[in-house]
Design a protein around this motif. Sequence first.
Motif, mmCIF file in Angstrom:
data_model
loop_
_atom_site.group_PDB
_atom_site.id
_atom_site.type_symbol
_atom_site.label_atom_id
_atom_site.label_comp_id
_atom_site.label_asym_id
_atom_site.label_seq_id
_atom_site.Cartn_x
_atom_site.Cartn_y
_atom_site.Cartn_z
ATOM 1 N N GLU A 24 0.820 -1.209 0.000
ATOM 2 C CA GLU A 24 0.000 0.000 0.000
ATOM 3 C C GLU A 24 0.852 1.256 0.000
ATOM 4 O OE1 GLU A 24 -2.390 -0.574 3.435
ATOM 5 O OE2 GLU A 24 -3.939 -1.689 2.360
ATOM 6 N N GLU A 27 2.354 1.665 -3.453
ATOM 7 C CA GLU A 27 1.329 2.013 -4.445
ATOM 8 C C GLU A 27 1.068 3.512 -4.430
ATOM 9 O OE1 GLU A 27 -3.436 1.350 -5.141
ATOM 10 O OE2 GLU A 27 -2.274 -0.244 -4.189
ATOM 11 N N LEU A 28 1.078 4.100 -3.235
ATOM 12 C CA LEU A 28 0.800 5.523 -3.124
ATOM 13 C C LEU A 28 2.007 6.362 -3.517
ATOM 14 C CD1 LEU A 28 -1.113 7.804 -2.246
ATOM 15 C CD2 LEU A 28 -0.141 7.594 0.049
ATOM 16 N N VAL A 71 -1.253 15.041 -2.366
ATOM 17 C CA VAL A 71 -2.377 14.147 -2.632
ATOM 18 C C VAL A 71 -3.610 14.610 -1.871
ATOM 19 C CG1 VAL A 71 -3.243 11.793 -2.336
ATOM 20 C CG2 VAL A 71 -0.916 12.164 -3.172
ATOM 21 N N PRO A 171 -10.382 1.403 0.451
ATOM 22 C CA PRO A 171 -9.980 1.171 -0.947
ATOM 23 C C PRO A 171 -10.463 -0.170 -1.487
ATOM 24 C CG PRO A 171 -8.164 2.118 0.293
ATOM 25 C CD PRO A 171 -9.221 1.772 1.298
ATOM 26 N N ALA A 193 -0.744 8.566 5.003
ATOM 27 C CA ALA A 193 -0.706 7.869 3.726
ATOM 28 C C ALA A 193 -1.959 7.043 3.510
ATOM 29 C CB ALA A 193 0.533 6.972 3.660
ATOM 30 N N SER A 194 -2.459 6.413 4.571
ATOM 31 C CA SER A 194 -3.674 5.613 4.424
ATOM 32 C C SER A 194 -4.870 6.501 4.115
ATOM 33 C CB SER A 194 -3.930 4.790 5.689
ATOM 34 O OG SER A 194 -3.884 5.596 6.831
ATOM 35 N N CYS A 196 -4.703 9.434 2.565
ATOM 36 C CA CYS A 196 -4.507 9.886 1.183
ATOM 37 C C CYS A 196 -4.913 8.805 0.190
ATOM 38 C CB CYS A 196 -3.043 10.272 0.967
ATOM 39 S SG CYS A 196 -2.569 11.817 1.767
ATOM 40 N N ARG A 197 -4.648 7.559 0.550
ATOM 41 C CA ARG A 197 -5.018 6.456 -0.344
ATOM 42 C C ARG A 197 -6.535 6.319 -0.445
ATOM 43 N NH1 ARG A 197 -5.114 0.577 0.187
ATOM 44 N NH2 ARG A 197 -4.694 -0.346 -1.844
ATOM 45 N N SER A 200 -7.553 9.088 -2.875
ATOM 46 C CA SER A 200 -7.146 8.780 -4.250
ATOM 47 C C SER A 200 -8.005 7.670 -4.850
ATOM 48 C CB SER A 200 -5.671 8.371 -4.280
ATOM 49 O OG SER A 200 -4.851 9.421 -3.854
ATOM 50 N N THR A 201 -8.284 6.638 -4.059
ATOM 51 C CA THR A 201 -9.075 5.520 -4.557
ATOM 52 C C THR A 201 -10.513 5.946 -4.831
ATOM 53 O OG1 THR A 201 -7.716 3.998 -3.243
ATOM 54 C CG2 THR A 201 -9.788 3.146 -4.105
#
Length: 351
Positions: A24, A27-28, A71, A171, A193-194, A196-197, A200-201
């Motif tokens: 993860e 990926e970001l 992000v 996600p 980061a989680s 932001c993911r 983004s997702t």
Amino acid sequence: MVCYHEDDSKNFGVRYVLSGNVEEVNELFGRSYEISPEDFNTAESENGSRLIDFPGNFERANAIEQTMQRVWQENVQTALGRAILTAERDVAPFELDGGVCWAKIHTFNVGQGDTIVVEFPGNVVWLVDARLRGDVRVFFENWMNENFGDDVVVDKLIVSHMHYDHIMSVPYVVKRFNVSEVLVPNSLHHKTASACRVLSTAGEKLRVVEDVVLCRFGEVEALIIPTISVRCVADAIRGSRDPNDHALVLVVRSSGAVAFLAGDVRGDYCFDILRNNSIGRLIDFYKVSHHGSSTGYDNGLYTNYSFGFSMISCGRTNRYGHPHRLILNSLPSNHQVTYNMPREYDTFNFI
């Protein structure tokens, strides 16, 4: 994934707390900041957090920090311009043995975290938070397919707040199911980061909730209430960096019952939210705030409101001491801790 960092050049340079896994993170951030399993220096905790060290590598750490900021800003600023779908549908209630009901609240034993499905008449499915790991994810996917079909539509995925134990599987849900909207609070802090993911997702499905969202299905109404919509709470949390404060709660009510899903919001804020939105003094279903933590207790809340059935979501071996004895002593005997549930899920039929 990245929860925070500390600068300490004498000992270890920059330390990040990571919630999630290596795939993860990469990926970001992309391969330019690739993190390897060898970077992890502690065993995984119950909520998936680990420590990762970048000894003396401030350039790499700053690059990651800037990536998160970019992000976050790109996604939130774009989503602020999107309208949130409301609904007012003339539908018939669910028919049950001996009567009818206007909503069903399905709670799942997911350990230290929340995953709650709210089902309305007319094939309307909402999901509040998503923490699904291992066998729980397999069970949840099978349960969704069995109850709503392979082409199930999740009309709203409501993220109560940006802590990892509430968003880790967002996600996955967005990719696996047909999700119409992902609703998040406008939290200016905790740009992890989680988180932001999640943004983004969600992509174009992302909606930022800054005012109360009201939907009606027959004789039941659902209110998605951001903490910042209550003035006294908004004033109190203005300088707070705690994601629990910048949150969304859900109230479902009909002429005969009220349900309150409080996320991890503090008890005194819960009290203010309920009274400022004219919620009746009897809460028939209460998703107890913050996994039964003592922060969820407030004398005004427990003195002025009565609770019918209460559900506390927490892991059996959690290291936080949840649920707190203060909460257990304040609730009526008719309450359920998720790790004591007789099966993987339970359903509350809303009268």
